[in-house]
Scaffold this active site. Structure first.
Site, PDB file in Angstrom:
ATOM      1  N   ASN A 185     -10.116  -0.225  -0.184  1.00 45.02           N
ATOM      2  CA  ASN A 185      -8.659  -0.094  -0.155  1.00 45.02           C
ATOM      3  C   ASN A 185      -8.100  -0.673  -1.454  1.00 45.02           C
ATOM      4  O   ASN A 185      -8.149  -1.885  -1.659  1.00 45.02           O
ATOM      5  CB  ASN A 185      -8.120  -0.845   1.063  1.00 45.02           C
ATOM      6  CG  ASN A 185      -6.610  -0.771   1.196  1.00 45.02           C
ATOM      7  OD1 ASN A 185      -5.915  -0.339   0.279  1.00 45.02           O
ATOM      8  ND2 ASN A 185      -6.103  -1.201   2.335  1.00 45.02           N
ATOM      9  N   CYS A 194       0.813  -1.227   0.000  1.00 47.08           N
ATOM     10  CA  CYS A 194       0.000   0.000   0.000  1.00 47.08           C
ATOM     11  C   CYS A 194       0.847   1.278   0.000  1.00 47.08           C
ATOM     12  O   CYS A 194       0.333   2.356  -0.271  1.00 47.08           O
ATOM     13  CB  CYS A 194      -0.952   0.002   1.191  1.00 47.08           C
ATOM     14  SG  CYS A 194      -2.024  -1.442   1.232  1.00 47.08           S
ATOM     15  N   HIS A 224      -3.279   7.318   1.891  1.00 49.54           N
ATOM     16  CA  HIS A 224      -3.671   5.980   1.456  1.00 49.54           C
ATOM     17  C   HIS A 224      -5.052   5.685   2.042  1.00 49.54           C
ATOM     18  O   HIS A 224      -5.315   5.966   3.210  1.00 49.54           O
ATOM     19  CB  HIS A 224      -2.650   4.949   1.941  1.00 49.54           C
ATOM     20  CG  HIS A 224      -3.119   3.542   1.772  1.00 49.54           C
ATOM     21  ND1 HIS A 224      -3.625   3.070   0.580  1.00 49.54           N
ATOM     22  CD2 HIS A 224      -3.194   2.502   2.644  1.00 49.54           C
ATOM     23  CE1 HIS A 224      -3.970   1.808   0.737  1.00 49.54           C
ATOM     24  NE2 HIS A 224      -3.731   1.441   1.978  1.00 49.54           N
TER      25      HIS A 224
HETATM   26  N1  ACO Z   1     -18.749  -8.441   9.092  1.00 51.67           N
HETATM   27  C1  ACO Z   1     -19.308  -8.606  10.308  1.00 51.67           C
HETATM   28  N2  ACO Z   1     -18.571  -8.909  11.395  1.00 51.67           N
HETATM   29  C2  ACO Z   1     -17.248  -9.019  11.246  1.00 51.67           C
HETATM   30  C3  ACO Z   1     -16.620  -8.855  10.001  1.00 51.67           C
HETATM   31  C4  ACO Z   1     -17.442  -8.564   8.892  1.00 51.67           C
HETATM   32  N3  ACO Z   1     -16.935  -8.370   7.648  1.00 51.67           N
HETATM   33  N4  ACO Z   1     -15.311  -9.028  10.165  1.00 51.67           N
HETATM   34  C5  ACO Z   1     -15.111  -9.291  11.464  1.00 51.67           C
HETATM   35  N5  ACO Z   1     -16.267  -9.294  12.131  1.00 51.67           N
HETATM   36  C6  ACO Z   1     -16.496  -9.518  13.555  1.00 51.67           C
HETATM   37  C7  ACO Z   1     -15.390 -10.333  14.182  1.00 51.67           C
HETATM   38  O1  ACO Z   1     -15.616 -11.701  13.996  1.00 51.67           O
HETATM   39  C8  ACO Z   1     -15.492  -9.930  15.618  1.00 51.67           C
HETATM   40  O2  ACO Z   1     -16.570 -10.616  16.217  1.00 51.67           O
HETATM   41  P1  ACO Z   1     -16.478 -11.144  17.736  1.00 51.67           P
HETATM   42  O3  ACO Z   1     -16.295  -9.912  18.553  1.00 51.67           O
HETATM   43  O4  ACO Z   1     -17.780 -11.835  17.916  1.00 51.67           O
HETATM   44  O5  ACO Z   1     -15.286 -12.039  17.753  1.00 51.67           O
HETATM   45  C9  ACO Z   1     -15.867  -8.475  15.541  1.00 51.67           C
HETATM   46  O6  ACO Z   1     -16.424  -8.279  14.227  1.00 51.67           O
HETATM   47  C10 ACO Z   1     -14.679  -7.554  15.731  1.00 51.67           C
HETATM   48  O7  ACO Z   1     -13.605  -8.013  14.915  1.00 51.67           O
HETATM   49  P2  ACO Z   1     -12.209  -7.321  14.927  1.00 51.67           P
HETATM   50  O8  ACO Z   1     -11.312  -7.976  13.948  1.00 51.67           O
HETATM   51  O9  ACO Z   1     -11.743  -7.174  16.331  1.00 51.67           O
HETATM   52  O10 ACO Z   1     -12.638  -5.918  14.360  1.00 51.67           O
HETATM   53  P3  ACO Z   1     -11.861  -4.564  14.418  1.00 51.67           P
HETATM   54  O11 ACO Z   1     -12.624  -3.596  15.175  1.00 51.67           O
HETATM   55  O12 ACO Z   1     -10.421  -4.753  14.717  1.00 51.67           O
HETATM   56  O13 ACO Z   1     -11.978  -4.130  12.898  1.00 51.67           O
HETATM   57  C11 ACO Z   1     -10.613  -3.945  10.948  1.00 51.67           C
HETATM   58  C12 ACO Z   1     -11.338  -4.883  11.891  1.00 51.67           C
HETATM   59  C13 ACO Z   1     -11.637  -3.082  10.246  1.00 51.67           C
HETATM   60  C14 ACO Z   1      -9.858  -4.756   9.925  1.00 51.67           C
HETATM   61  C15 ACO Z   1      -9.665  -3.100  11.790  1.00 51.67           C
HETATM   62  O14 ACO Z   1      -8.816  -3.890  12.555  1.00 51.67           O
HETATM   63  C16 ACO Z   1      -8.851  -2.179  10.986  1.00 51.67           C
HETATM   64  O15 ACO Z   1      -9.338  -1.222  10.465  1.00 51.67           O
HETATM   65  N6  ACO Z   1      -7.533  -2.430  10.888  1.00 51.67           N
HETATM   66  C17 ACO Z   1      -6.654  -1.634  10.123  1.00 51.67           C
HETATM   67  C18 ACO Z   1      -6.140  -2.441   9.076  1.00 51.67           C
HETATM   68  C19 ACO Z   1      -6.500  -1.929   7.729  1.00 51.67           C
HETATM   69  O16 ACO Z   1      -7.259  -1.049   7.486  1.00 51.67           O
HETATM   70  N7  ACO Z   1      -5.864  -2.555   6.832  1.00 51.67           N
HETATM   71  C20 ACO Z   1      -6.044  -2.276   5.504  1.00 51.67           C
HETATM   72  C21 ACO Z   1      -4.962  -2.892   4.789  1.00 51.67           C
HETATM   73  S1  ACO Z   1      -3.478  -2.373   5.424  1.00 51.67           S
HETATM   74  C22 ACO Z   1      -3.075  -1.107   4.592  1.00 51.67           C
HETATM   75  O17 ACO Z   1      -3.683  -0.763   3.639  1.00 51.67           O
HETATM   76  C23 ACO Z   1      -1.954  -0.474   5.118  1.00 51.67           C
END
Ligand code: ACO
Length: 338
Positions: free
Chosen positions: A295, A128, A265
């Site tokens: 993304n 990215c 980004h």
């Molecule tokens: N739909 C519904 N529920 C979901 C989904 C989905 N697509 N995905 C996960 N869940 C659930 C999980 O199972 C979990 O349930 P539980 O609490 O019953 O176990 C709950 O939602 C929370 O899951 P987490 O993974 O803890 O969610 P989080 O709040 O961390 O959000 C996310 C996930 C959006 C990926 C977040 O961590 C994030 O934004 N990370 C940054 C990474 C990023 O943006 N990367 C992009 C690529 S990297 C880059 O471009 C540099």
């Protein structure tokens, strides 16, 4: 002093657009549940585009490049450097940049012209952060006098490497391409150009965002699909983005108060909001396209830039902070007078 200035921008999205509801339907077929509400709240994403079967990174790159060249008033044969940032290349080798070069040549021939045959062409792979790396390399080659007119492209087809059995990652990404034409110019530092750049990596974190598979012995070895520890990425991202933005500003003798636009980004709205807060920029000065594009990895910054330029939001003379973070772990920024 010699500077490299952005003289044209372009972008391209594949025709197929999937809303969050479409993703929910797709995942339901695999027995997985997701919702528009969950995706919007956690990421800010509402829709993304996916390439058609057979539509490659170079095809998206070609359309974005032709637009950027037209905006710059340049013909393909005037380009003497092609740098493509991608983590989803058309093939193992040759580079997507050389395939783009051939496609630019074919497009030019159809118009009775010539393509950029003979120009240097290579890919840059920093996931990215790829576009920031590519811009940094092209800027350095122009300032060194090695190139005069560069095409710098970010092009991705992440839909090909998504694991649709993993709802935490497959809803985040999309396909697309963005391009800029970068040309040599001379001024005292007050004119347009890339004023400063800053790139970094920390290879201790290769595992938090990766596609670990490879091709060997005529087979795919290992898992060829994307894996991400979202929370680990999030934590690392917010710290390094503020740091790199401050470093580029300091290199140019400026502060965040001088900035007109943040063009980040487009991974996640919450990462962008956090960076904006740290740089004391209101969200009105942050270019946001993640809602419509998802993304798109290396394509996201030039896509966002082109959208803001074409919407008349970014104006000549304004100061832009481009910045990104991604797999590797890699991160970096570029301060640009448009
Ligand atoms: N739909 C519904 N529920 C979901 C989904 C989905 N697509 N995905 C996960 N869940 C659930 C999980 O199972 C979990 O349930 P539980 O609490 O019953 O176990 C709950 O939602 C929370 O899951 P987490 O993974 O803890 O969610 P989080 O709040 O961390 O959000 C996310 C996930 C959006 C990926 C977040 O961590 C994030 O934004 N990370 C940054 C990474 C990023 O943006 N990367 C992009 C690529 S990297 C880059 O471009 C540099």
């Amino acid at each position: 002093t010699r500077y490299a200035r952005i003289t044209g921008t372009g972008s391209h999205l594949p025709a197929r657009r999937l809303t969050n509801d479409d993703m929910a339907t797709l995942l339901a077929q695999r027995g997985l549940q997701t919702s528009d509400e969950w995706i919007v709240e956690r990421t800010g994403i509402r829709a993304r585009h996916f390439a058609a079967d057979g539509e490659m990174a170079s095809d998206l790159a070609l359309q974005a490049s032709l637009q950027a060249l037209a905006a710059a008033g340049r013909q393909p044969h005037e380009v003497d450097l092609i740098v493509v940032a991608t983590s989803t290349p058309d093939m193992v080798f040759p580079s997507t940049a050389t395939i783009l070069q051939r496609k630019l040549h074919e497009a030019a021939l159809a118009q009775g012209g010539q393509g950029p045959i003979g120009a240097a062409a290579f890919d840059v792979q920093a996931v990215c952060t790829g576009f920031i790396y590519a811009l940094t390399v092209a800027d350095a080659l122009i300032r060194a006098g090695t190139a005069r007119c560069a095409l710098v492209v970010g092009a991705e087809v992440f839909s090909r490497i998504l694991n649709f059995d993993d709802r935490t990652t497959c809803v985040l990404f999309g396909d697309g391409a963005g391009a800029v034409v970068l040309e040599a110019t001379e001024h005292d530092g007050s004119g347009p150009g890339v004023l400063a750049t800053d790139i970094h990596a920390d290879g201790r974190h290769t595992g938090i965002l990766c596609v670990p598979g490879t091709v060997a012995g005529g087979q795919v070895l290992g898992d060829p699909l994307l894996r991400m520890d979202g929370q680990a990425v999030f934590k690392l991202a917010v710290g390094v983005l503020e740091e790199t933005a401050r470093t580029t500003l300091a290199k140019a003798g400026m502060t965040e108060a001088d900035l007109d636009w943040l063009v980040p980004h487009q991974a996640n709205i919450r990462i962008m909001q956090s960076t904006a807060r740290k740089l004391k920029l209101p969200m009105e000065r942050v270019v946001v396209t993640v809602d419509q594009h998802g993304n798109t990895s290396a394509a996201s910054i030039p896509l966002a830039l082109d959208h803001a330029v074409r919407a008349g939001r970014i104006q000549p003379g304004q100061l832009l902070m481009l910045e990104g973070v991604g797999g590797g772990f890699t991160w970096g920024s570029a301060l640009v007078r448009y």
